[in-house]
Structures are given as C-alpha cells and as structure tokens.
Write an enzyme that holds these catalytic residues in place. Structure first.
Site, PDB file in Angstrom:
ATOM      1  N   GLU A  27      -0.173 -12.306  -1.598  1.00 24.10           N
ATOM      2  CA  GLU A  27      -1.651 -12.452  -1.783  1.00 24.10           C
ATOM      3  C   GLU A  27      -2.121 -13.788  -2.655  1.00 24.10           C
ATOM      4  OE1 GLU A  27      -3.075  -8.859  -3.676  1.00 24.10           O
ATOM      5  OE2 GLU A  27      -2.107  -7.419  -2.352  1.00 24.10           O
TER       6      GLU A  27
ATOM      7  N   SER B 189       0.922  -1.192  -0.132  1.00 28.49           N
ATOM      8  CA  SER B 189       0.023  -0.103   0.022  1.00 28.49           C
ATOM      9  C   SER B 189       1.069   1.204   0.066  1.00 28.49           C
ATOM     10  CB  SER B 189      -0.801   0.126   1.094  1.00 28.49           C
ATOM     11  OG  SER B 189      -0.274  -0.230   2.346  1.00 28.49           O
TER      12      SER B 189
ATOM     13  N   GLU C 294      -9.169  -9.836   3.954  1.00 35.85           N
ATOM     14  CA  GLU C 294      -9.578  -8.450   3.848  1.00 35.85           C
ATOM     15  C   GLU C 294     -11.006  -8.319   2.845  1.00 35.85           C
ATOM     16  OE1 GLU C 294      -6.458  -6.473   1.176  1.00 35.85           O
ATOM     17  OE2 GLU C 294      -7.893  -4.545   1.209  1.00 35.85           O
TER      18      GLU C 294
ATOM     19  N   ASP D  88       5.796  -6.970   2.597  1.00 33.80           N
ATOM     20  CA  ASP D  88       4.631  -7.427   1.559  1.00 33.80           C
ATOM     21  C   ASP D  88       5.422  -7.795   0.299  1.00 33.80           C
ATOM     22  OD1 ASP D  88       2.156  -7.825   0.974  1.00 33.80           O
ATOM     23  OD2 ASP D  88       1.548  -5.751   1.025  1.00 33.80           O
TER      24      ASP D  88
END
Ligand code: KIV
Length: 255
Positions: A118, A48, A185, A86
C-alpha cells in the site's frame, strides 16, 4: 481463462484487448481451488484475512508469518493461478532492506507470483528496491486500509481536487518506481478511469467503478460468508453463511 497460469504479459495483453482481468481474494486451500476451477485470472492473499479469517477490526495486527501460512495454503489450492501476496503492516515500513527481505519470503517460502503493498509517493523507494530484486510489485493507492487511522477511517479518497491530485501523484510514483500493476481502492469512478490515461500499467480496482482494466473483490463479501460489514459496492453472488447455518442446524437436528 482456466488452465494455464497467466503472466504479467498476459495481463497487459488482456488490457490491450479490452478484456477485464478478474481477481479475488482467497486465504485457504478450498476457496483457492474453487476459484481456480471457476477460471479466475488472479488471486490475492489479502491482509484482509485479518478481518475475514481472524476476526480483527482491521488489517494492522496481521503478521508476516500469518500471511506466509495462508499464501502457502492458497498456492497449494491454486497452482495454476497467478497469486499475489499482500505485504502486511510493518513488513515494509522500516526500510528498503526489510521490505526486500519480507518480499523475498513471499516468493521463496510461499511461491507467490507477485507482492502487493500500500502507498505511493511515500513507499516509492520500497517498490523500487523490491522490483530491483526481480519481484513483481503491484501498487495499491486511494483508500489504503493499513493507514486508515491516518486517513481518518475507512473513507473514500479522491473526492476533493486536492485528494484526487494526491491519488494521481501516488499512482505516477508507483509506476515510476517499477510496479507492474496498480490497484486503486474507493475512489470516484471518473478518477479511477482517468488513471488509465495517466499511467501505462494496468489499473485494477475495488470500489472504484467499472471503467478500469479489472476488479478485485473480497471472497467473503461476494460469497456472503463475511458478515461483520459489507461495503455498499459489493454484489453478493451467494449466501454461503445461510447455507452453512442451515446445514449445521440440520446436522444438529439429526444428532
Ligand atoms: O487485503 C485485501 O484484501 C485488499 C483488498 C482491498 C483487495 O487489499
């Protein structure tokens, strides 16, 4: 829990004792050190950062080198916090071997305690390969921003029976592949809560309700300095943007 750096075993113990695990993103030295001072359990150097730090529209353009630079700064700012790097888009999509090489960079060059990536079923072999290299992996299912184009935008997941089944299948795949924790999420709170009975690893969430083992929030959202957009579930604990504008205005007036 300020003081000593927590480990995966501590997080399992907290989960077993019903103590919520607190997790926040940080991308730089100051927010990392202030988060450590406040007693946060975990920090995520999230991709992010693409939006919060670099002003991109999404996370896809973020590179490995950008992530490593920010992870190093966060590591220096919060030496006693469990910090998660991440894996950015493209760093684990081209094969198990590339995924391991890039995960190793997070640990070796930036001193990360774990990596997050992810996906579920489709990335199970990547998770297995990284976990087999001795690196702690955190899975991320539900809304996976790196594949938002394929998901039709930044949309909540798990709202239909079919979509909920896909989230469950992904969560099971993540655990079976060797991940130590799961981030879910933007799924309905009931679905997120039910995952705690489906997998045996701690379940943390963002936009997934409170019936889980812990939360992660984007620092720019809860501190009120990221203004491009704010998800509905965010509670702002400060308005840092206002404080900064006021201070700079006063400085300008003084000059
Ligand atoms: O990159 C990030 O900040 C994330 C959030 C969804 C926690 O993955």
């Amino acid at each position: 829990m300020a003081g000593k750096k927590l480990t995966i075993s501590d997080f399992y113990e907290m989960r077993d004792q019903g103590k919520k695990i607190t997790w926040i993103t940080a991308y730089d030295y100051p927010i990392a050190s202030l988060s450590q001072e406040a007693g946060i359990d975990m920090i995520l150097v999230g991709d992010s950062l693409g939006m919060v730090v670099y002003g991109y529209d999404g996370t896809v353009p973020v590179t490995m080198d950008e992530c490593i630079i920010h992870c190093k700064a966060v590591r220096r700012g919060a030496p006693n916090v469990f910090v998660v790097g991440d894996m950015p888009f493209g760093s684990y999509h081209t094969g198990d071997s590339d995924a391991v090489s890039n995960a190793v960079r997070f640990v070796k060059e930036a001193g990360m305690d774990a990596i997050k990536l992810e996906g579920g079923v489709k990335v199970a072999s990547r998770i297995r390969a990284i976990a087999d290299a001795g690196i702690v992996v955190i899975g991320h299912v539900g809304l996976t921003p790196q594949s938002s184009a394929a998901l039709g935008g930044f949309k909540a997941q798990g709202r239909t029976a079919e979509s909920a089944e896909a989230v469950i299948a992904d969560s099971i795949a993540v655990e079976k592949a060797g991940a130590k924790m799961l981030l879910v999420e933007a799924v309905p709170p009931e679905l997120a809560g039910s995952l705690r009975n489906i997998v045996s690893i701690p379940v943390l969430g963002i936009g997934a309700g409170a019936d889980i083992d812990g939360q992660v929030m984007i620092c720019g959202d809860i501190l009120g300095y990221f203004q491009a957009f704010t998800p509905k579930f965010v509670k702002k604990y400060a308005n840092v943007a206002q404080v900064i504008v006021k201070a700079i205005t006063e400085y300008i007036n003084d000059v």
